[in-house]
Design an enzyme around this catalytic site. Structure first.
Site, PDB file in Angstrom:
ATOM      1  N   HIS A  65       3.568  11.597  -6.165  1.00 43.31           N
ATOM      2  CA  HIS A  65       2.148  11.446  -6.441  1.00 43.31           C
ATOM      3  C   HIS A  65       1.811   9.976  -6.670  1.00 43.31           C
ATOM      4  CE1 HIS A  65       3.935  11.668 -10.491  1.00 43.31           C
ATOM      5  NE2 HIS A  65       2.969  10.841 -10.829  1.00 43.31           N
ATOM      6  N   GLU A 117      -3.584   3.756   2.088  1.00 42.81           N
ATOM      7  CA  GLU A 117      -3.834   3.875   3.523  1.00 42.81           C
ATOM      8  C   GLU A 117      -3.928   5.358   3.870  1.00 42.81           C
ATOM      9  OE1 GLU A 117      -1.128   3.788   7.482  1.00 42.81           O
ATOM     10  OE2 GLU A 117      -0.833   2.101   6.114  1.00 42.81           O
ATOM     11  N   HIS A 156       0.830  -1.197   0.000  1.00 43.95           N
ATOM     12  CA  HIS A 156       0.000   0.000   0.000  1.00 43.95           C
ATOM     13  C   HIS A 156       0.867   1.251   0.000  1.00 43.95           C
ATOM     14  CE1 HIS A 156       0.679  -0.568   4.401  1.00 43.95           C
ATOM     15  NE2 HIS A 156       0.759   0.751   4.395  1.00 43.95           N
ATOM     16  N   GLU A 188      -2.272  11.727 -10.206  1.00 46.33           N
ATOM     17  CA  GLU A 188      -2.187  11.827 -11.661  1.00 46.33           C
ATOM     18  C   GLU A 188      -3.275  10.976 -12.307  1.00 46.33           C
ATOM     19  OE1 GLU A 188       1.043  11.086 -15.276  1.00 46.33           O
ATOM     20  OE2 GLU A 188       1.552  10.517 -13.223  1.00 46.33           O
TER      21      GLU A 188
END
Length: 121
Positions: free
Chosen positions: A73, A54, A7, A115
């Site tokens: 990002h 998360e 994650h 993005e």
């Protein structure tokens, strides 16, 4: 030995606002949650891939997070780029567009950039 992605994490100031944003803007839904008096962790999934985002909310955090120059990002592909762009424009969350590359970025309530890339066909 092999490592696999589990994650990514973003710390958020207003968990409810962030959950609402990620569901509306990207269709991410809560997969699981862990809460204590000091913090709450909420894992979001897209329902397709195993990767999760998360969101961490800290009970004693009052100030906004310093995102530096925001040079990091997460990227999302979308099957209907035009519809996604229209939704994000309506939401007022588009923060940067690169029409030459055919991509754009949206900002979440804490200022994290995400993005948006059209799916390759």
């Amino acid at each position: 030995m092999q490592f696999t992605f589990a994650h990514n994490n973003f710390n958020v100031a207003d968990l409810d606002a962030s959950l609402a944003f990620y569901e509306k803007a990207l269709g991410l839904r809560e997969v699981r949650r862990h809460a204590t008096d000091a913090f709450t962790l909420v894992y979001l999934g897209d329902g397709v891939t195993p990767h999760q985002l998360e969101l961490t909310w800290l009970a004693d955090r009052a100030e906004a997070y310093d995102l530096g120059e925001n040079e990091f990002h997460l990227a999302f592909t979308v099957d209907d780029y035009a519809a996604a762009h229209a939704l994000h424009k309506e939401m007022g969350c588009i923060c940067f567009e690169n029409e030459a590359m055919g991509i754009y970025f949206i900002a979440d309530p804490d200022g994290y950039w995400l993005e948006i890339v059209p799916a390759r066909k």
